[in-house]
Scaffold this active site. Structure first.
Site, PDB file in Angstrom:
ATOM      1  N   GLN A 191      36.350  63.603 127.943  1.00  0.00           N
ATOM      2  CA  GLN A 191      35.351  62.599 128.299  1.00  0.00           C
ATOM      3  C   GLN A 191      33.955  63.088 127.916  1.00  0.00           C
ATOM      4  O   GLN A 191      33.011  62.321 127.914  1.00  0.00           O
ATOM      5  CB  GLN A 191      35.374  62.330 129.808  1.00  0.00           C
ATOM      6  CG  GLN A 191      36.635  61.648 130.304  1.00  0.00           C
ATOM      7  CD  GLN A 191      36.694  61.556 131.815  1.00  0.00           C
ATOM      8  OE1 GLN A 191      37.629  62.041 132.424  1.00  0.00           O
ATOM      9  NE2 GLN A 191      35.704  60.937 132.445  1.00  0.00           N
ATOM     10  N   PHE A 222      40.159  59.585 133.961  1.00  0.00           N
ATOM     11  CA  PHE A 222      39.938  59.424 135.404  1.00  0.00           C
ATOM     12  C   PHE A 222      39.081  60.536 135.991  1.00  0.00           C
ATOM     13  O   PHE A 222      39.167  60.818 137.190  1.00  0.00           O
ATOM     14  CB  PHE A 222      41.274  59.324 136.148  1.00  0.00           C
ATOM     15  CG  PHE A 222      42.180  58.241 135.596  1.00  0.00           C
ATOM     16  CD1 PHE A 222      41.841  56.905 135.734  1.00  0.00           C
ATOM     17  CD2 PHE A 222      43.331  58.563 134.907  1.00  0.00           C
ATOM     18  CE1 PHE A 222      42.655  55.908 135.199  1.00  0.00           C
ATOM     19  CE2 PHE A 222      44.145  57.566 134.370  1.00  0.00           C
ATOM     20  CZ  PHE A 222      43.806  56.243 134.519  1.00  0.00           C
ATOM     21  N   GLU A 226      36.482  65.208 132.332  1.00  0.00           N
ATOM     22  CA  GLU A 226      35.025  65.295 132.229  1.00  0.00           C
ATOM     23  C   GLU A 226      34.635  66.747 131.955  1.00  0.00           C
ATOM     24  O   GLU A 226      33.802  67.029 131.113  1.00  0.00           O
ATOM     25  CB  GLU A 226      34.361  64.777 133.508  1.00  0.00           C
ATOM     26  CG  GLU A 226      32.830  64.840 133.432  1.00  0.00           C
ATOM     27  CD  GLU A 226      32.111  64.188 134.605  1.00  0.00           C
ATOM     28  OE1 GLU A 226      32.722  63.395 135.330  1.00  0.00           O
ATOM     29  OE2 GLU A 226      30.917  64.478 134.789  1.00  0.00           O
ATOM     30  N   ARG A 304      27.500  63.449 145.492  1.00  0.00           N
ATOM     31  CA  ARG A 304      27.902  62.043 145.647  1.00  0.00           C
ATOM     32  C   ARG A 304      28.523  61.797 147.032  1.00  0.00           C
ATOM     33  O   ARG A 304      28.409  60.706 147.580  1.00  0.00           O
ATOM     34  CB  ARG A 304      28.818  61.574 144.519  1.00  0.00           C
ATOM     35  CG  ARG A 304      28.777  60.065 144.338  1.00  0.00           C
ATOM     36  CD  ARG A 304      29.521  59.591 143.113  1.00  0.00           C
ATOM     37  NE  ARG A 304      28.676  59.421 141.956  1.00  0.00           N
ATOM     38  CZ  ARG A 304      27.877  58.373 141.734  1.00  0.00           C
ATOM     39  NH1 ARG A 304      27.793  57.382 142.625  1.00  0.00           N
ATOM     40  NH2 ARG A 304      27.146  58.299 140.654  1.00  0.00           N
ATOM     41  N   ARG A 336      37.747  59.788 139.689  1.00  0.00           N
ATOM     42  CA  ARG A 336      37.283  58.431 140.020  1.00  0.00           C
ATOM     43  C   ARG A 336      36.660  58.318 141.426  1.00  0.00           C
ATOM     44  O   ARG A 336      37.369  58.419 142.432  1.00  0.00           O
ATOM     45  CB  ARG A 336      38.455  57.475 139.902  1.00  0.00           C
ATOM     46  CG  ARG A 336      38.080  56.065 139.511  1.00  0.00           C
ATOM     47  CD  ARG A 336      39.313  55.281 139.180  1.00  0.00           C
ATOM     48  NE  ARG A 336      38.995  54.065 138.447  1.00  0.00           N
ATOM     49  CZ  ARG A 336      39.896  53.318 137.815  1.00  0.00           C
ATOM     50  NH1 ARG A 336      41.148  53.659 137.837  1.00  0.00           N
ATOM     51  NH2 ARG A 336      39.544  52.231 137.168  1.00  0.00           N
ATOM     52  N   PHE A 338      34.297  60.424 142.454  1.00  0.00           N
ATOM     53  CA  PHE A 338      33.470  61.640 142.354  1.00  0.00           C
ATOM     54  C   PHE A 338      32.883  62.089 143.695  1.00  0.00           C
ATOM     55  O   PHE A 338      31.684  62.279 143.845  1.00  0.00           O
ATOM     56  CB  PHE A 338      32.349  61.330 141.353  1.00  0.00           C
ATOM     57  CG  PHE A 338      31.784  62.516 140.627  1.00  0.00           C
ATOM     58  CD1 PHE A 338      32.490  63.145 139.614  1.00  0.00           C
ATOM     59  CD2 PHE A 338      30.513  62.999 140.929  1.00  0.00           C
ATOM     60  CE1 PHE A 338      31.944  64.225 138.921  1.00  0.00           C
ATOM     61  CE2 PHE A 338      29.957  64.078 140.241  1.00  0.00           C
ATOM     62  CZ  PHE A 338      30.673  64.691 139.233  1.00  0.00           C
ATOM     63  N   THR A 434      24.204  61.021 139.381  1.00  0.00           N
ATOM     64  CA  THR A 434      23.271  61.475 140.421  1.00  0.00           C
ATOM     65  C   THR A 434      22.310  62.515 139.850  1.00  0.00           C
ATOM     66  O   THR A 434      21.217  62.692 140.358  1.00  0.00           O
ATOM     67  CB  THR A 434      24.039  62.052 141.620  1.00  0.00           C
ATOM     68  OG1 THR A 434      24.866  63.122 141.155  1.00  0.00           O
ATOM     69  CG2 THR A 434      24.902  60.983 142.271  1.00  0.00           C
ATOM     70  N   ALA A 503      30.757  58.568 135.704  1.00  0.00           N
ATOM     71  CA  ALA A 503      29.856  57.922 136.655  1.00  0.00           C
ATOM     72  C   ALA A 503      29.832  56.400 136.458  1.00  0.00           C
ATOM     73  O   ALA A 503      28.840  55.743 136.793  1.00  0.00           O
ATOM     74  CB  ALA A 503      28.448  58.506 136.558  1.00  0.00           C
ATOM     75  N   GLU A 706      34.571  52.952 138.713  1.00  0.00           N
ATOM     76  CA  GLU A 706      34.944  53.681 139.920  1.00  0.00           C
ATOM     77  C   GLU A 706      34.862  52.892 141.217  1.00  0.00           C
ATOM     78  O   GLU A 706      35.698  53.089 142.108  1.00  0.00           O
ATOM     79  CB  GLU A 706      34.051  54.926 140.074  1.00  0.00           C
ATOM     80  CG  GLU A 706      34.235  55.966 139.002  1.00  0.00           C
ATOM     81  CD  GLU A 706      33.100  56.974 139.060  1.00  0.00           C
ATOM     82  OE1 GLU A 706      31.973  56.615 138.668  1.00  0.00           O
ATOM     83  OE2 GLU A 706      33.328  58.092 139.513  1.00  0.00           O
TER      84      GLU A 706
HETATM   85  N1  MTE Z   1      40.247  53.258 133.336  1.00  0.00           N
HETATM   86  C1  MTE Z   1      41.253  53.711 132.558  1.00  0.00           C
HETATM   87  N2  MTE Z   1      42.141  52.832 132.075  1.00  0.00           N
HETATM   88  N3  MTE Z   1      41.383  55.037 132.273  1.00  0.00           N
HETATM   89  C2  MTE Z   1      40.510  55.966 132.784  1.00  0.00           C
HETATM   90  O1  MTE Z   1      40.644  57.160 132.507  1.00  0.00           O
HETATM   91  N4  MTE Z   1      38.513  56.380 134.176  1.00  0.00           N
HETATM   92  C3  MTE Z   1      37.705  55.879 135.289  1.00  0.00           C
HETATM   93  C4  MTE Z   1      37.237  54.460 135.012  1.00  0.00           C
HETATM   94  N5  MTE Z   1      38.329  53.638 134.591  1.00  0.00           N
HETATM   95  C5  MTE Z   1      39.432  55.523 133.614  1.00  0.00           C
HETATM   96  C6  MTE Z   1      39.341  54.116 133.841  1.00  0.00           C
HETATM   97  C7  MTE Z   1      36.534  56.696 135.577  1.00  0.00           C
HETATM   98  S1  MTE Z   1      36.722  58.062 136.529  1.00  0.00           S
HETATM   99  C8  MTE Z   1      35.287  56.365 135.126  1.00  0.00           C
HETATM  100  S2  MTE Z   1      33.944  57.283 135.526  1.00  0.00           S
HETATM  101  C9  MTE Z   1      35.062  55.190 134.267  1.00  0.00           C
HETATM  102  O2  MTE Z   1      36.266  54.500 133.957  1.00  0.00           O
HETATM  103  C10 MTE Z   1      34.397  55.636 132.986  1.00  0.00           C
HETATM  104  O3  MTE Z   1      34.223  54.619 132.081  1.00  0.00           O
HETATM  105  P1  MTE Z   1      32.979  53.613 132.128  1.00  0.00           P
HETATM  106  O4  MTE Z   1      31.765  54.423 132.419  1.00  0.00           O
HETATM  107  O5  MTE Z   1      32.976  53.026 130.791  1.00  0.00           O
HETATM  108  O6  MTE Z   1      33.273  52.643 133.232  1.00  0.00           O
HETATM  109  N1  HPA Z   2      29.324  60.923 138.561  1.00  0.00           N
HETATM  110  C1  HPA Z   2      30.315  61.269 137.727  1.00  0.00           C
HETATM  111  N2  HPA Z   2      30.257  62.301 136.938  1.00  0.00           N
HETATM  112  C2  HPA Z   2      29.165  63.059 136.979  1.00  0.00           C
HETATM  113  C3  HPA Z   2      28.103  62.761 137.814  1.00  0.00           C
HETATM  114  C4  HPA Z   2      28.188  61.622 138.657  1.00  0.00           C
HETATM  115  O1  HPA Z   2      27.288  61.279 139.420  1.00  0.00           O
HETATM  116  N3  HPA Z   2      27.174  63.706 137.636  1.00  0.00           N
HETATM  117  C5  HPA Z   2      27.683  64.538 136.713  1.00  0.00           C
HETATM  118  N4  HPA Z   2      28.876  64.155 136.310  1.00  0.00           N
HETATM  119 MO1  MOS Z   3      34.602  59.430 136.453  1.00  0.00          MO
HETATM  120  S1  MOS Z   3      35.209  60.626 137.977  1.00  0.00           S
HETATM  121  O1  MOS Z   3      32.900  59.744 136.762  1.00  0.00           O
HETATM  122  O2  MOS Z   3      34.980  60.427 135.121  1.00  0.00           O
END
Ligand code: MTE
Ligand code: HPA
Ligand code: MOS
Length: 750
Positions: A191, A222, A226, A304, A336, A338, A434, A503, A706
């Site tokens: 990620q 998920f 990261e 968080r 997810r 966090f 954050t 995030a 999330e």
């Molecule tokens: N959805 C799918 N299908 N697969 C994933 O790995 N990760 C989640 C969420 N939805 C995830 C998911 C998490 S932890 C985050 S932070 C966000 O997607 C990240 O993507 P976005 O910032 O584009 O929403």
């Molecule tokens: N959310 C998710 N991932 C992160 C953050 C947060 O606030 N800060 C650093 N990595």
């Molecule tokens: Mo989502 S836990 O911020 O990758």
């Protein structure tokens, strides 16, 4: 519009890391890891393994040209253990061989002599012993002592949530390909491509510009990728660098389960006070977080939890403290939400506790305390466009909370073999990293001479559909069909210095960058059209692939315009840079305005417990969700369904167990139960809350990755309420997950 990957996914044509065709001569790597949770390495004998035919090299810390250090926030984690190991599964060496099979055989030939040291396997012991990842942090608002004086009812208790395995379908892995002059191209299921690039540079002792990260898509992240995609990529980069051969690693499911960190288990000790009219007067909570053996992202996750300590409520006097504890378990990491979900669970447990003692349904307390415009969060931000009450009211109007409650009561009075329970879960989730500095992104937009478009951003596609959203942003601005747009891989040579896709802010940050770049190009193309048509730029519009002059369609098509612009030597490429405005946070005061906006919603959950078997089902989850103005309701609803079920899994069935020696017992899918098609709620209804959207959200479409994970919280309380309806002697405790085993014990507790 559907996810643009859906057809290739369905046909099995989508390319994941392990689908990248291997270059001839590619070597395969396997990690040799610590068998114990804590110990001093006395001796390791690699000689037999090294002699096995097909083994090319076994790399240890001694082979590292740069620093043996992969810690991102705190530099406390070695890539390969030197003298001491800190968790079972900690990498010690990398076996590089002609095939993975040979590497596996070689692993069995390594003899390690370790002096076992006492291991800390729970965070409470860690806290007692003063074993911390970082000093504790506290967020405060008002004065809890004053709040205590105003409280008629005071309750103290404990809430506990367990870990959670990410179980992305694609396990961790990476493929390193050496290029001329010592350059490396690294394919990684990460990620955070820039994070991998930075750490690889540190470990190899070469500058970042020699390392190119390339990411097509992830089979799920998920949060588990990261930070924790990094070590595997660094290892194969190191091998490729030293051997000048392509090297690949793909973790087996078993190794992935054992070696990687999970969601942080938390213990919360809370004290809550309410006035006679059920207004929360004060809330004190101390969280004990199990950080594992190294910091990883724990300090940010701690933050968080603090931000979401008061859940969706306004509490005038609150004090929230988190102790991030160091144990001898794999370093826990982003997942997810966090750290947010653990904060939400504790406040909801405290509210349920009060409701039980006062003999009122929890929703009577919840509704009275929802945050509203003008209320201050413990971190100083003032709630604006707070949709907590509106979404609650909409849920109430559509799903009739009180009536539903009465119906369940009636059902329970008439039935004994099955009992039902319900709960309501309000949501208020802050959007932005954050760590303010991470809220930036860039995009690169090319228009090719035939009018087709290529876009690169820093966002990583992991199933959430961010690439589809990026295409939609550009298609909307240029007014061309999505089929004209290609989304390139996420590549650090095209878009540098990226924040991880995390995030929930991937679409917002990168989308805004695409928007900025596209707007610049559009402006230039309009000027060109005006020149060609001998008109004023203000009278030009580009719509459905044609130029319009003063509202009427001209002969000049998009493709022709682009080609003409090229021959006029107009720049057809642009970069966009976006940094979220208005946000800041002062850590010395623990106050600021950290979030661009909040996402709200309300879920009503109903469960049925089989009072003979102790099994249960989640009958229905009915949700009103604040999407803002959703730019893609298919994707967004998909995110809600996935997050909800992941949340339900965390609180009802997924149970991570280590033995007292710190070895993972739930190390296979036979011993770690995740929700499947049979365990999802029979009804999931998602209703869009009508709102204006938020200006910092991409196309007013609020972040959705999330926040809906929090809706899973209700499953715990709904099942628990059903047990209460059966057994008057049941003494509810707030220890998640609420497994079938625990339900059965609760039903017959005396
Ligand atoms: N959805 C799918 N299908 N697969 C994933 O790995 N990760 C989640 C969420 N939805 C995830 C998911 C998490 S932890 C985050 S932070 C966000 O997607 C990240 O993507 P976005 O910032 O584009 O929403
Ligand atoms: N959310 C998710 N991932 C992160 C953050 C947060 O606030 N800060 C650093 N990595
Ligand atoms: Mo989502 S836990 O911020 O990758």
């Amino acid at each position: 519009m559907k996810n643009t990957d859906s057809i290739s996914h369905l046909r099995g044509e989508s390319v994941y890391l392990d689908d990248i065709p291997e270059i001839a001569g590619t070597l395969h790597a396997l990690v040799f890891d610590s068998p114990v949770a804590h110990g001093k390495i006395k001796n390791i004998d690699y000689s037999k393994a090294e002699k096995l035919s097909g083994v090319v090299k076994i790399l240890t810390y001694k082979d590292i040209p740069g620093e043996n250090q992969i810690g991102a926030i705190i530099q406390d984690e070695e890539l390969f253990a030197e003298d001491e190991v800190h968790f079972a599964g900690e990498p010690i060496a990398l076996i590089v061989a002609e095939t993975e099979r040979i590497a596996r055989d070689a692993k069995k030939l390594i003899k390690i002599d370790i002096e076992e040291l006492p291991a800390i396997t729970d965070p409470v012991t860690a806290k007692e012993k003063g074993s911390f990842i970082a000093p504790p942090r506290t967020f405060k608002i008002g004065d809890t002592k004053e709040g205590e004086k105003k409280s008629k009812y005071i309750f103290e208790g404990r809430a506990e949530t367990g870990g959670q395995e990410h179980l992305y379908l694609e396990t961790q892995g990476s493929y390193a390909v050496p290029k001329e002059n010592g350059h490396i191209t690294l394919y990684s299921s990460t990620q955070g491509p820039t994070a991998v690039q930075q750490i690889t540079s540190r470990v190899l002792g070469i500058p970042m510009n020699m390392i190119e990260l390339d990411v097509r898509r992830l089979g799920g992240g998920f949060g588990g990728k990261e930070d924790q995609a990094t070590p595997w990529a660094v290892m194969v980069a190191l091998a490729a660098h030293l051997l000048n051969k392509p090297v690949k690693i793909t973790l087996s499911r078993h190794d992935d389960l054992r070696m990687t960190g999970k969601r942080h288990p938390y213990i919360a000790n809370y004290k809550i006070g309410l006035s006679e009219d059920l207004k929360i007067q004060f809330y004190e909570v101390e969280f004990i977080q199990d950080g594992g053996a190294a910091a990883d992202l724990s300090p940010a996750i701690t933050e968080r939890t603090l931000f979401h300590g008061t859940g969706s409520y306004y509490i005038p006097n609150a004090e929230i403290t988190v102790f991030s504890c160091k144990t001898n378990l794999p370093p826990n990491t982003a997942f997810r939400g966090f750290g947010g979900p653990q904060g939400f669970f504790a406040i909801e447990a405290a509210v349920q506790h009060a409701a039980d003692k006062l003999n009122v349904p929890a929703f009577e307390i919840q509704e009275r305390n929802l945050i509203k415009d003008g209320d201050e969060f413990p971190y100083g931000q003032i709630a604006e466009n707070a949709e907590a009450i509106k979404s609650w009211k909409t849920a109430d109007k559509n799903f009739n909370i009180k009536k539903h409650y009465e119906e369940i009561k009636k059902f329970n009075a008439e039935n004994n073999k099955y009992k039902k329970g319900m709960s309501v879960t309000p949501l208020c989730f802050g959007i932005s990293f954050t760590n303010t500095g991470l809220n930036q992104a860039r995009a690169l937009v090319h228009i090719y001479t035939d009018g087709s478009i290529g876009i690169s951003t820093g966002a990583v596609e992991m199933g959430q559909g961010v690439n589809t959203k990026m295409k939609q942003v550009a298609a909307n601005i240029f007014s061309v069909p999505v089929s004209k747009i290609k989304l390139e891989t996420t590549n650090t040579s095209r878009v540098a210095n990226t924040s991880p896709t995390a995030a929930s802010s991937g679409a917002d940050l990168n989308g805004k960058a695409v928007e900025i770049a596209s707007q610049k190009l559009l402006k230039r193309l309009k000027e060109t059209a005006a020149e060609i048509l001998n008109a004023n730029t203000e009278d030009i519009e580009i719509k459905d692939e044609f130029v319009y002059l003063k509202g009427s369609k001209t002969e000049l098509s998009w493709d022709k315009l682009v080609s003409d612009a090229y021959w006029k030597r107009i720049k057809l490429s642009e970069k966009g840079h976006y940094a979220t405005p208005e946000i800041y946070f002062d850590k010395t005061k623990e106050k600021g305005h950290p979030f661009a906006y909040h996402v709200y919603g309300t879920a009503v959950t109903t469960a049925t417990v089989d009072t003979v078997r102790g099994t249960y089902e989640i009958d229905e989850v009915k949700i009103v969700h604040d999407f803002g103005k959703s730019m893609n309701i298919f994707l967004d609803k998909g995110q809600i369904e996935g997050a909800l079920i992941q949340g339900i899994g965390w609180l009802t069935m997924e149970e991570i167990r280590f033995n007292e020696k710190g070895q993972l017992l739930s190390n296979a899918l036979s011993t770690y139960k995740v929700p499947d098609i049979n365990s999802v709620p029979k009804v999931v209804e998602i209703k869009e809350l009508e709102t204006e959207g938020a200006k910092h959200a991409i196309m007013k479409s609020k972040a959705v990755g999330e926040p809906p994970f929090i809706y899973g919280t209700g499953s715990f309380f709904a099942v628990q309420n059903a047990i209460k309806a059966f057994n008057p002697d049941y003494k509810p405790d707030f220890t998640a997950p609420m497994t079938h085993e625990k339900v059965l014990l609760g039903l017959y507790e005396k």
